[in-house]
Scaffold this motif. Structure first.
Motif, mmCIF file in Angstrom:
data_model
loop_
_atom_site.group_PDB
_atom_site.id
_atom_site.type_symbol
_atom_site.label_atom_id
_atom_site.label_comp_id
_atom_site.label_asym_id
_atom_site.label_seq_id
_atom_site.Cartn_x
_atom_site.Cartn_y
_atom_site.Cartn_z
ATOM 1 N N LEU A 199 24.041 -67.405 -14.283
ATOM 2 C CA LEU A 199 23.861 -66.322 -15.249
ATOM 3 C C LEU A 199 23.741 -66.860 -16.671
ATOM 4 C CD1 LEU A 199 23.718 -63.244 -15.474
ATOM 5 C CD2 LEU A 199 26.197 -63.205 -15.658
ATOM 6 N N PHE A 232 32.827 -58.912 -15.810
ATOM 7 C CA PHE A 232 31.522 -59.403 -16.247
ATOM 8 C C PHE A 232 31.503 -59.557 -17.767
ATOM 9 C CE2 PHE A 232 27.150 -59.178 -17.560
ATOM 10 C CZ PHE A 232 26.412 -59.754 -16.528
ATOM 11 N N TYR A 247 24.660 -58.797 -11.355
ATOM 12 C CA TYR A 247 25.826 -57.902 -11.333
ATOM 13 C C TYR A 247 25.848 -57.103 -10.032
ATOM 14 C CZ TYR A 247 28.616 -53.756 -12.509
ATOM 15 O OH TYR A 247 29.534 -52.727 -12.497
ATOM 16 N N SER A 249 26.587 -59.658 -7.056
ATOM 17 C CA SER A 249 27.874 -60.373 -7.053
ATOM 18 C C SER A 249 29.056 -59.488 -6.684
ATOM 19 C CB SER A 249 28.117 -61.008 -8.425
ATOM 20 O OG SER A 249 28.280 -60.000 -9.416
ATOM 21 N N SER A 302 33.493 -56.641 -11.126
ATOM 22 C CA SER A 302 33.668 -55.437 -11.929
ATOM 23 C C SER A 302 32.973 -55.603 -13.268
ATOM 24 C CB SER A 302 35.156 -55.162 -12.149
ATOM 25 O OG SER A 302 35.724 -56.166 -12.973
ATOM 26 N N ALA A 303 32.659 -54.473 -13.896
ATOM 27 C CA ALA A 303 32.003 -54.514 -15.206
ATOM 28 C C ALA A 303 32.910 -55.181 -16.245
ATOM 29 C CB ALA A 303 31.636 -53.100 -15.647
ATOM 30 N N THR A 348 26.456 -57.240 -21.424
ATOM 31 C CA THR A 348 26.662 -56.127 -20.492
ATOM 32 C C THR A 348 25.873 -56.312 -19.198
ATOM 33 O OG1 THR A 348 24.844 -54.837 -21.449
ATOM 34 C CG2 THR A 348 27.045 -54.532 -22.406
ATOM 35 N N PRO A 349 26.341 -55.704 -18.116
ATOM 36 C CA PRO A 349 25.639 -55.821 -16.836
ATOM 37 C C PRO A 349 24.219 -55.274 -16.863
ATOM 38 C CG PRO A 349 27.855 -54.993 -16.483
ATOM 39 C CD PRO A 349 27.617 -54.979 -17.962
ATOM 40 N N ASN A 385 20.662 -59.790 -15.600
ATOM 41 C CA ASN A 385 22.076 -59.395 -15.567
ATOM 42 C C ASN A 385 22.314 -58.302 -14.543
ATOM 43 O OD1 ASN A 385 22.379 -61.151 -17.718
ATOM 44 N ND2 ASN A 385 23.607 -59.742 -18.930
ATOM 45 N N LEU A 398 33.137 -66.532 -13.171
ATOM 46 C CA LEU A 398 32.758 -65.120 -13.008
ATOM 47 C C LEU A 398 33.421 -64.570 -11.753
ATOM 48 C CD1 LEU A 398 31.049 -62.763 -14.029
ATOM 49 C CD2 LEU A 398 29.177 -63.618 -12.633
#
Length: 382
Positions: free
Chosen positions: A318, A158, A148, A151, A154-155, A137-138, A144, A382
């Motif tokens: 990441l 990700f 997030y 960058s 979107s979630a 998760t972001p 993260n 990503l």
């Protein structure tokens, strides 16, 4: 003098961080700008969690969870329960917080069943679970969250990108836990009564409710990413001062100082023009390797801040940052937290922790490093 020497022997990570901060003063002279680059948000969040959870221990708030876990009869099942409690909770409350919650519970449970020989391997697997579970998760980890936010993805995108290495890690964790008990998979936990879980005193009910309310506020601060986190931290300190001022004395300020020193070092590196010029030439196209290696010097959260401006493949960066915590204790600040929790209970076993942690984590790293490289560089982006 003897007391100071004994203290320093118990705190090797503090010594390393202070030495790093001292070196940083020569890399970049102290300045107001340098102080502003320190991740005060992470430090404030860590202060709030450490303080509130000291209150939890004081009021025995984890009693229901201890009783639930104490009802599990086999060591393999109990270890899987604890490891995957960390794995899944870390996705929502960050890897640091999940370890702060579950590592003390593990120590209590294994002591109760006279299974202390399993504490180190299991909390090492919990550390791996925190590092690998949170990557989905972001907001599972500070690095993260930083990437997030920078960058702009979107979630959903990700999570989709991180899912392959997340599910591989979950399967490997099951294998690692079962391998620990391969000689006796049905081994009993040895917990025959629930006295270790303690009792709740009726006259302390309001204290327990107050700590739960404060904890909810802290979780809201983490999840909502509120810009008013500094005011929340002051409010938490004031609330705990009113509930029980002794708790503020018990907060692990050594851990906070360790984090602060690492952040001073990483901020100095990022602010140095010569180092920045070198990184701008070296990092692009090699983000996966650089993120893993630099994290072993300054840990993955500061490394994310240093490397992101020079990266072209954000996904590789990441993946590398989320794998770096498996290489060494310094690779992830979550691992430093785990170490601190353990040595507060077993101050004589710091060296043994590092040995067991390194062996198990490196074995896990060896199995995920190549899939991580392939997925982040060739399979998807990503």
């Amino acid at each position: 003098m003897n007391k100071i020497t004994a203290f320093l022997k118990k705190e090797p990570m503090l010594l390393v961080s202070v030495a790093a901060a001292a070196v940083a003063m020569f890399i970049t002279p102290p300045s107001a700008e340098l102080l502003s680059d320190i991740d005060w948000h992470t430090l404030a969040t860590l202060f709030m969690m450490l303080t509130v959870l000291e209150g939890f221990k004081s009021e025995n708030i984890f009693r229901p969870m201890l009783r639930l876990a104490g009802g599990i009869r086999s060591m393999a099942a109990l270890s899987l329960f604890l490891v995957f409690s960390v794995f899944f909770s870390s996705m929502f409350v960050t890897n640091d917080v999940s370890l702060i919650i579950f590592v003390p519970l593990t120590i209590i449970l294994f002591r109760a069943g006279n299974k202390e020989k399993y504490i180190l391997p299991v909390i090492t697997m919990e550390n791996i679970a925190a590092v690998r579970g949170s990557l989905l998760t972001p907001f599972g980890s500070p690095q993260n969250l930083f990437i997030y936010g920078q960058s702009g993805v979107s979630a959903a995108r990700f999570v989709k990108f991180m899912f392959p290495i997340w599910i591989i890690s979950a399967a490997l964790l099951v294998v690692f836990v079962l391998a620990l008990y391969a000689g006796n998979i049905k081994q009993s936990t040895g917990v025959n009564d629930m006295s270790f879980a303690g009792e709740w005193k009726k006259e302390r009910m309001l204290h327990r409710i107050a700590y739960l309310c404060v904890f909810a506020v802290v979780l809201w601060t983490i999840v909502s990413r509120t810009p008013y986190w500094a005011w929340v931290a002051l409010g938490v300190a004031a609330a705990v001062l009113l509930i029980d001022r002794r708790i503020l004395v018990k907060t692990d300020y050594v851990l906070l100082l360790t984090f602060l020193c690492f952040f001073v070092f990483s901020s100095s590196i990022a602010a140095n023009a010569s180092i920045s010029a070198f990184l701008s030439r070296a990092v692009a196209g090699h983000e996966y390797l650089w993120s893993i290696l630099l994290s072993q010097v300054i840990s993955n959260v500061p490394a994310s801040i240093v490397l992101y401006p020079f990266s072209k493949n954000t996904g590789a960066l990441l993946y590398g940052l989320d794998s770096a915590g498996l290489c060494s204790l310094i690779g992830s600040l979550a691992s430093v937290i785990n170490y601190r929790i353990y040595v507060r209970e077993y101050p004589e076993n710091g060296g043994r922790f590092i040995k067991v942690f390194t062996l198990i984590s490196l074995a896990f790293f060896a199995l995920v490093v190549l899939p991580g490289y392939y997925i982040s560089n060739f399979a998807c982006s990503l």
